[in-house]
Scaffold this motif. Structure first.
Motif, PDB file in Angstrom:
ATOM      1  N   ASP A  30       1.022  -1.063   0.080  1.00 59.19           N
ATOM      2  CA  ASP A  30       0.238   0.153   0.088  1.00 59.19           C
ATOM      3  C   ASP A  30       1.153   1.129  -0.025  1.00 59.19           C
ATOM      4  O   ASP A  30       1.988   1.058   0.697  1.00 59.19           O
ATOM      5  CB  ASP A  30      -0.391  -0.128   0.717  1.00 59.19           C
ATOM      6  N   ASP A  31       0.122   2.499  -0.514  1.00 57.89           N
ATOM      7  CA  ASP A  31       1.355   3.444  -0.601  1.00 57.89           C
ATOM      8  C   ASP A  31       1.135   4.267   0.359  1.00 57.89           C
ATOM      9  O   ASP A  31       2.028   5.636   0.563  1.00 57.89           O
ATOM     10  CB  ASP A  31       0.908   4.034  -1.546  1.00 57.89           C
ATOM     11  N   SER A  32       0.304   3.948   1.241  1.00 52.91           N
ATOM     12  CA  SER A  32       0.365   4.474   3.099  1.00 52.91           C
ATOM     13  C   SER A  32       0.581   3.815   4.086  1.00 52.91           C
ATOM     14  O   SER A  32       0.148   3.057   3.673  1.00 52.91           O
ATOM     15  CB  SER A  32      -1.851   4.643   2.563  1.00 52.91           C
ATOM     16  N   SER A  54       5.344  -0.216  -0.206  1.00 53.22           N
ATOM     17  CA  SER A  54       4.710   0.836  -0.990  1.00 53.22           C
ATOM     18  C   SER A  54       5.001   0.911  -1.805  1.00 53.22           C
ATOM     19  O   SER A  54       4.280   1.503  -3.234  1.00 53.22           O
ATOM     20  CB  SER A  54       4.671   2.208  -0.400  1.00 53.22           C
ATOM     21  N   ASP A  74      -2.853  -3.040  -3.169  1.00 51.66           N
ATOM     22  CA  ASP A  74      -3.297  -1.283  -2.991  1.00 51.66           C
ATOM     23  C   ASP A  74      -3.707  -1.208  -4.793  1.00 51.66           C
ATOM     24  O   ASP A  74      -2.650  -1.799  -5.695  1.00 51.66           O
ATOM     25  CB  ASP A  74      -2.209  -0.413  -2.645  1.00 51.66           C
ATOM     26  N   VAL A 101      -7.294  -3.795  -2.426  1.00 49.79           N
ATOM     27  CA  VAL A 101      -6.937  -2.893  -2.071  1.00 49.79           C
ATOM     28  C   VAL A 101      -7.398  -1.847  -2.661  1.00 49.79           C
ATOM     29  O   VAL A 101      -6.638  -1.418  -2.409  1.00 49.79           O
ATOM     30  CB  VAL A 101      -6.575  -2.995  -0.480  1.00 49.79           C
ATOM     31  N   THR A 102      -8.863  -0.608  -1.723  1.00 55.12           N
ATOM     32  CA  THR A 102      -8.269   0.307  -2.494  1.00 55.12           C
ATOM     33  C   THR A 102      -9.104   1.715  -1.660  1.00 55.12           C
ATOM     34  O   THR A 102     -10.498   1.003  -1.625  1.00 55.12           O
ATOM     35  CB  THR A 102      -9.059   0.235  -4.184  1.00 55.12           C
ATOM     36  N   THR A 123     -12.447  -2.266   1.168  1.00 56.87           N
ATOM     37  CA  THR A 123     -12.912  -0.978   0.347  1.00 56.87           C
ATOM     38  C   THR A 123     -11.801  -0.187   1.645  1.00 56.87           C
ATOM     39  O   THR A 123     -12.221  -0.754   2.467  1.00 56.87           O
ATOM     40  CB  THR A 123     -13.570  -0.582   0.103  1.00 56.87           C
ATOM     41  N   LYS A 124     -10.995   1.396   1.735  1.00 57.58           N
ATOM     42  CA  LYS A 124     -10.876   1.912   2.629  1.00 57.58           C
ATOM     43  C   LYS A 124     -12.042   2.769   3.325  1.00 57.58           C
ATOM     44  O   LYS A 124     -12.635   3.404   2.465  1.00 57.58           O
ATOM     45  CB  LYS A 124      -9.727   2.771   2.292  1.00 57.58           C
TER      46      LYS A 124
END
Length: 608
Positions: A30-32, A54, A74, A101-102, A123-124
């Motif tokens: 994930d990029d977060s 990431s 992600d 995940v998005t 989903t987030k």
């Protein structure tokens, strides 16, 4: 900051940690940074190991360096689109669980991910209950898929093995196995033990007992001779796309040069049956497999055996039939060093049972063929010797008649002739002298006739030539095969060393053998054993005929070769007399003795 939406439910009863294999992890991509920290922390609380990245590059580094069971991916990564990555990893890692995940809630995006091979979609912000349930179900689905594939593969292997064993049975039931065919079947079994579709052992060795059951000797072996050769050998087999069912068509060509070393190993295996503590003999005697792990087993494993095999972990499986032990199968994982499981030992025992059936089948065929050969030899020899048997009886009768004439007539005739000669000298009467001369002349004729008749019997011309002894002995015994079977008499023919050649009259010596064999049989009215042996001693060859009959008293033994002497109700008493005469003509010696136990032993010594 992205948050996990908490849940009040606990998940202790459904911890997914047991769904991960040894050293397997979950990858979070994930990029977060916040999402990575929160998800890693939560997974750790559930005893699930994880790794995070990431970027797409970081994902592939994790996939290359770790055993990844599940990826939380992600869709929106900075270096690559998640959908492109999805397509790539689905094809490259078929056992990988994937959850996309998005932050978008677009249903079409979710369906598109599922169509491309994702297992699920989140989903987030992520609800903890939903997150846990999705991870649990995805790992469970993955585990079931893997187990289903392994189970299907095991079924296919089992079916292949059963088909192979069925074909073995058909091969054995459709024809009798001679030595060559037995070797082919045994080689096919060893190939089945070591093939990828078979039991997948690295090497297999076969050792069999000799015919006398006194020595266990290495016979066949299959497998790479060196660990470094294993990859090349297996790649060759894989490239040829050999199936287990093809082994019967390839057994003559599969014994490549790579098997030279293992066949040298198996040929060095020689174990006396008397060494009851040796693992091979112990397995045979107890009819139980022995599993050796790192040189240790329930019994002591000799260090020299480990050195011979070049491996300290192997399994020994006995081969046996209801009536005897046949040998052992030895299998190991010499190259892969993989542990041998109990299931693999059981499967090996099934293959060993087929090998035992094949060996026993071949032995029965060999025994049957031997009996057929004996019967054919009896038939042929009877056909050749029937005239000689009649001649032997006539010869015996003629000998008896001639001896009777000599003993019963010669003395009176000699007395008449001698008296007539004496009276002719003392008389002066011409008439009396004339009659005495007639008496003297006719007496001389009778004496000459008796001498000629006796000479015909005892001094017949010999036709000597060099002949092998052993075939003559075998044929002589086989003439009485039917008689011995009918009278419950077993026989043994013990011919030691090289077959000697003797300068003999074959018909006369055969007549000697027939007399002695017949005497032995007639002495065993209640059945028994006839033992015929021959061996060389220096410049002589000794032949003996030993029976287990009633024997003779010492007084009878001294008179056994006298003319007309017999202990039988019927018979002329000339048999041994003729035997002695024939052997004297061959410069051979004859003796008759009482051996240890019941019965007699007749010995002939020929000079070479």
């Amino acid at each position: 900051m992205v948050k996990l939406i908490p849940s009040s439910k606990k998940h202790k009863d459904q911890a997914p940690a047991h769904l991960l294999g040894d050293d397997e992890i979950i990858a979070i991509i994930d990029d977060s940074r916040e999402i990575l920290i929160l998800l890693e922390s939560y997974l750790k609380s559930q005893n699930l190991n994880s790794a995070s990245a990431s970027t797409a590059e970081g994902l592939f580094q994790i996939l290359e360096s770790s055993k990844v069971a599940l990826v939380l991916l992600d869709i929106g990564l900075p270096d690559r689109d998640g959908n492109e990555i999805l397509i790539e990893i689905v094809e490259k890692y078929p056992d990988l669980g994937i959850i996309m995940v998005t932050g978008t809630t677009d249903l079409q995006v979710a369906l598109d991910c599922l169509r491309k091979g994702a297992d699920d979609y989140l989903t987030k912000p992520v609800n903890i209950e939903q997150f846990y349930h999705t991870v649990f179900q995805t790992l469970k689905k993955r585990r079931m898929a893997i187990e289903n594939r392994l189970f299907q593969h095991a079924l296919e292997l089992t079916n292949s093995r059963m088909s192979f064993l069925h074909r073995l049975n058909l091969r054995m039931n459709s024809t009798y196995l001679n030595v060559i065919e037995l070797n082919q079947v045994l080689q096919a079994i060893l190939l089945g033990i070591t093939s990828e579709e078979g039991l997948q052992f690295n090497r297999a060795f076969l050792a069999l007992f000799d015919e006398a059951q006194t020595m266990l000797q290495g016979t066949l072996a299959i497998g790479p001779g060196k660990r470094e050769d294993a990859g090349r050998v297996w790649n060759e087999i894989r490239d040829r796309k050999l199936k287990l069912q093809d082994l019967f068509n390839t057994i003559e060509t599969d014994a490549s040069s790579s098997d030279i070393i293992v066949n040298e190993i198996v040929r060095s295996i020689v174990v006396p049956a008397s060494e009851i503590d040796h693992p091979f003999i112990h397995a045979c005697n107890h009819r139980k497999s022995i599993h050796v792990e790192h040189g240790q087993a329930l019994i002591e494993i000799p260090h020299h055996l480990i050195e011979t095999l070049g491996e300290d972990s192997f399994v020994i499986v006995p081969l046996f039939s209801p009536r005897r032990s046949l040998g052992v199968l030895i299998a190991d994982n010499f190259v892969t060093r993989k542990n041998i499981s109990e299931e693999e030992i059981t499967a090996l025992e099934i293959f060993a049972a087929q090998a035992s059936l094949a060996i026993e089948h071949s032995h029965l065929y060999s025994d049957m063929q031997s009996k057929i050969d004996e019967l054919e030899l009896v038939t042929q020899e009877l056909e050749r010797s029937k005239d000689q048997l009649v001649e032997a009886e006539r010869y015996s009768a003629l000998g008896h008649m001639s001896a009777q004439l000599v003993h019963a007539i010669r003395n009176p005739v000699t007395s008449i002739g001698g008296t007539s000669r004496l009276l002719s000298k003392r008389t002066s009467d011409p008439a009396q002298h004339k009659f005495l001369e007639i008496i003297k002349r006719e007496a001389n004729k009778i004496e000459a006739t008796l001498a000629d008749l006796f000479s015909f019997v005892s001094d017949a011309e010999l036709r000597k030539e060099r002949q092998p002894l052993f075939p003559l002995l075998r044929r002589s015994v086989m003439i009485f095969y039917g008689t011995m079977k009918k009278n419950n008499i077993s026989y043994e023919i013990d011919l030691q060393g090289d077959d000697p050649e003797l300068n003999i009259d074959t018909d006369k010596i055969r007549q000697v053998f027939l007399h002695l064999i017949r005497n032995g049989i007639e002495a065993m009215e209640q059945g028994g054993n006839l033992h015929v042996s021959a061996h060389r001693e220096g410049n002589s060859v000794e032949v003996s005929f030993r029976d287990s009959g009633s024997g003779m008293l010492n007084g009878d033994l001294d008179k056994a070769t006298d003319p007309f002497y017999t202990t039988k109700t019927y018979g002329t008493g000339m048999g041994l007399t003729l035997v002695e005469q024939i052997l004297e003509q061959h410069n051979a010696t004859f003796s008759l003795s009482q051996h240890d136990g019941p019965g007699m032993c007749a010995r002939i010594v020929f000079q070479t």
